[in-house]
Design an enzyme around this catalytic site. Sequence first.
Site, PDB file in Angstrom:
ATOM      1  N   ASP A  14       0.902  -1.152   0.080  1.00 33.83           N
ATOM      2  CA  ASP A  14      -0.088   0.280   0.127  1.00 33.83           C
ATOM      3  C   ASP A  14       0.738   1.100  -0.166  1.00 33.83           C
ATOM      4  O   ASP A  14       1.940   1.393   0.742  1.00 33.83           O
ATOM      5  CB  ASP A  14      -0.884  -0.041   1.315  1.00 33.83           C
ATOM      6  CG  ASP A  14      -2.239   1.060   0.948  1.00 33.83           C
ATOM      7  OD1 ASP A  14      -3.122   0.626   0.975  1.00 33.83           O
ATOM      8  OD2 ASP A  14      -1.799   2.139   1.044  1.00 33.83           O
ATOM      9  N   ASN A  68     -12.933  -3.736   2.334  1.00 38.81           N
ATOM     10  CA  ASN A  68     -13.625  -2.486   2.498  1.00 38.81           C
ATOM     11  C   ASN A  68     -14.640  -2.437   1.255  1.00 38.81           C
ATOM     12  O   ASN A  68     -14.365  -3.039   0.148  1.00 38.81           O
ATOM     13  CB  ASN A  68     -13.103  -1.235   2.587  1.00 38.81           C
ATOM     14  CG  ASN A  68     -12.111  -1.080   3.639  1.00 38.81           C
ATOM     15  OD1 ASN A  68     -12.700  -1.592   4.952  1.00 38.81           O
ATOM     16  ND2 ASN A  68     -11.161  -0.390   3.448  1.00 38.81           N
ATOM     17  N   GLY A  95     -15.923   1.947   3.602  1.00 39.08           N
ATOM     18  CA  GLY A  95     -14.680   2.972   3.647  1.00 39.08           C
ATOM     19  C   GLY A  95     -14.019   2.564   2.402  1.00 39.08           C
ATOM     20  O   GLY A  95     -12.884   2.937   2.440  1.00 39.08           O
ATOM     21  N   GLN A  96     -14.706   2.001   1.155  1.00 43.67           N
ATOM     22  CA  GLN A  96     -13.868   1.825   0.150  1.00 43.67           C
ATOM     23  C   GLN A  96     -13.557   2.877  -0.738  1.00 43.67           C
ATOM     24  O   GLN A  96     -14.387   3.562  -1.138  1.00 43.67           O
ATOM     25  CB  GLN A  96     -14.731   0.703  -0.827  1.00 43.67           C
ATOM     26  CG  GLN A  96     -13.932   0.170  -1.845  1.00 43.67           C
ATOM     27  CD  GLN A  96     -14.670  -0.819  -2.957  1.00 43.67           C
ATOM     28  OE1 GLN A  96     -15.793  -1.224  -2.409  1.00 43.67           O
ATOM     29  NE2 GLN A  96     -14.002  -1.480  -3.822  1.00 43.67           N
ATOM     30  N   HIS A 153     -10.081  -5.634  -3.483  1.00 43.01           N
ATOM     31  CA  HIS A 153      -8.879  -5.743  -2.864  1.00 43.01           C
ATOM     32  C   HIS A 153      -8.914  -6.302  -1.419  1.00 43.01           C
ATOM     33  O   HIS A 153      -9.732  -5.727  -0.642  1.00 43.01           O
ATOM     34  CB  HIS A 153      -8.018  -4.426  -2.815  1.00 43.01           C
ATOM     35  CG  HIS A 153      -8.654  -3.166  -2.280  1.00 43.01           C
ATOM     36  ND1 HIS A 153      -9.450  -2.603  -3.183  1.00 43.01           N
ATOM     37  CD2 HIS A 153      -8.708  -2.670  -1.361  1.00 43.01           C
ATOM     38  CE1 HIS A 153      -9.915  -1.299  -2.353  1.00 43.01           C
ATOM     39  NE2 HIS A 153      -9.582  -1.269  -1.226  1.00 43.01           N
ATOM     40  N   HIS A 160      -6.803  -5.787   2.250  1.00 44.18           N
ATOM     41  CA  HIS A 160      -5.920  -5.274   2.975  1.00 44.18           C
ATOM     42  C   HIS A 160      -5.269  -6.351   3.702  1.00 44.18           C
ATOM     43  O   HIS A 160      -5.918  -6.957   4.457  1.00 44.18           O
ATOM     44  CB  HIS A 160      -6.488  -4.187   3.732  1.00 44.18           C
ATOM     45  CG  HIS A 160      -7.088  -2.916   3.197  1.00 44.18           C
ATOM     46  ND1 HIS A 160      -6.082  -1.805   2.894  1.00 44.18           N
ATOM     47  CD2 HIS A 160      -8.058  -2.660   2.365  1.00 44.18           C
ATOM     48  CE1 HIS A 160      -6.844  -0.894   2.242  1.00 44.18           C
ATOM     49  NE2 HIS A 160      -8.050  -1.395   1.956  1.00 44.18           N
TER      50      HIS A 160
HETATM   51  P1  AMP Z   1      -9.985   1.266   0.300  1.00 47.09           P
HETATM   52  O1  AMP Z   1      -9.958   2.434   1.104  1.00 47.09           O
HETATM   53  O2  AMP Z   1     -10.029  -0.198   1.142  1.00 47.09           O
HETATM   54  O3  AMP Z   1     -10.253   1.285  -1.021  1.00 47.09           O
HETATM   55  O4  AMP Z   1      -8.125   1.186   0.316  1.00 47.09           O
HETATM   56  C1  AMP Z   1      -7.626   1.687  -1.040  1.00 47.09           C
HETATM   57  C2  AMP Z   1      -5.998   1.553  -0.775  1.00 47.09           C
HETATM   58  O5  AMP Z   1      -5.367   1.694  -1.967  1.00 47.09           O
HETATM   59  C3  AMP Z   1      -5.781   2.659   0.245  1.00 47.09           C
HETATM   60  O6  AMP Z   1      -5.104   2.153   1.585  1.00 47.09           O
HETATM   61  C4  AMP Z   1      -4.528   3.361  -0.340  1.00 47.09           C
HETATM   62  O7  AMP Z   1      -3.696   3.993   0.385  1.00 47.09           O
HETATM   63  C5  AMP Z   1      -4.179   2.446  -1.456  1.00 47.09           C
HETATM   64  N1  AMP Z   1      -3.670   2.992  -2.678  1.00 47.09           N
HETATM   65  C6  AMP Z   1      -4.031   3.973  -3.353  1.00 47.09           C
HETATM   66  N2  AMP Z   1      -3.577   4.031  -4.479  1.00 47.09           N
HETATM   67  C7  AMP Z   1      -2.273   3.493  -4.594  1.00 47.09           C
HETATM   68  C8  AMP Z   1      -1.261   3.113  -5.403  1.00 47.09           C
HETATM   69  N3  AMP Z   1      -1.076   3.823  -6.447  1.00 47.09           N
HETATM   70  N4  AMP Z   1      -0.298   2.180  -5.036  1.00 47.09           N
HETATM   71  C9  AMP Z   1      -0.608   1.463  -3.996  1.00 47.09           C
HETATM   72  N5  AMP Z   1      -1.659   1.566  -3.005  1.00 47.09           N
HETATM   73  C10 AMP Z   1      -2.554   2.448  -3.477  1.00 47.09           C
END
Ligand code: AMP
Length: 110
Positions: free
Chosen positions: A29, A83, A89-90, A96, A98
């Site tokens: 991340d 999420n 909170g997505q 994905h 986490h």
């Molecule tokens: P969510 O809030 O569950 O949709 O999580 C999305 C996640 O993607 C967050 O933890 C962001 O920090 C991560 N994220 C967004 N853009 C990137 C990127 N370019 N490379 C790696 N992680 C990312």
Amino acid sequence: MDCIFCKIIAGEIPGKKLYEDDELLAFYDVHPQAPLHFLVIPKKHIPTILEADAVLLGKLLAKAKELALGEGCEEKGARFVINCKEDGGQTVDHLHVHVLGGRPLLWPPG
Ligand code: AMP
């Protein structure tokens, strides 16, 4: 497609890859919330867990577990989070998982 994770899969933007096969990609991340924080995603664009079938979800979670063990989480564990949409909170609309580890995490979430 205007999806940041699809762009990482396509190599159009950089990602720090942890694992890749024909179906799945794992990468760290960009804004880690714990000493270990990586994401496991399907290469196929699936917006949320609501569109995913049981076979894919099994593969995602099994790979998340395997990678977490490889990253040293066996003794103290980790958190595995999906999420979903606004209330979940997505922020990136590409399914994905986490995986967060390396420190104790609070519960319940805010
Ligand atoms: P969510 O809030 O569950 O949709 O999580 C999305 C996640 O993607 C967050 O933890 C962001 O920090 C991560 N994220 C967004 N853009 C990137 C990127 N370019 N490379 C790696 N992680 C990312």
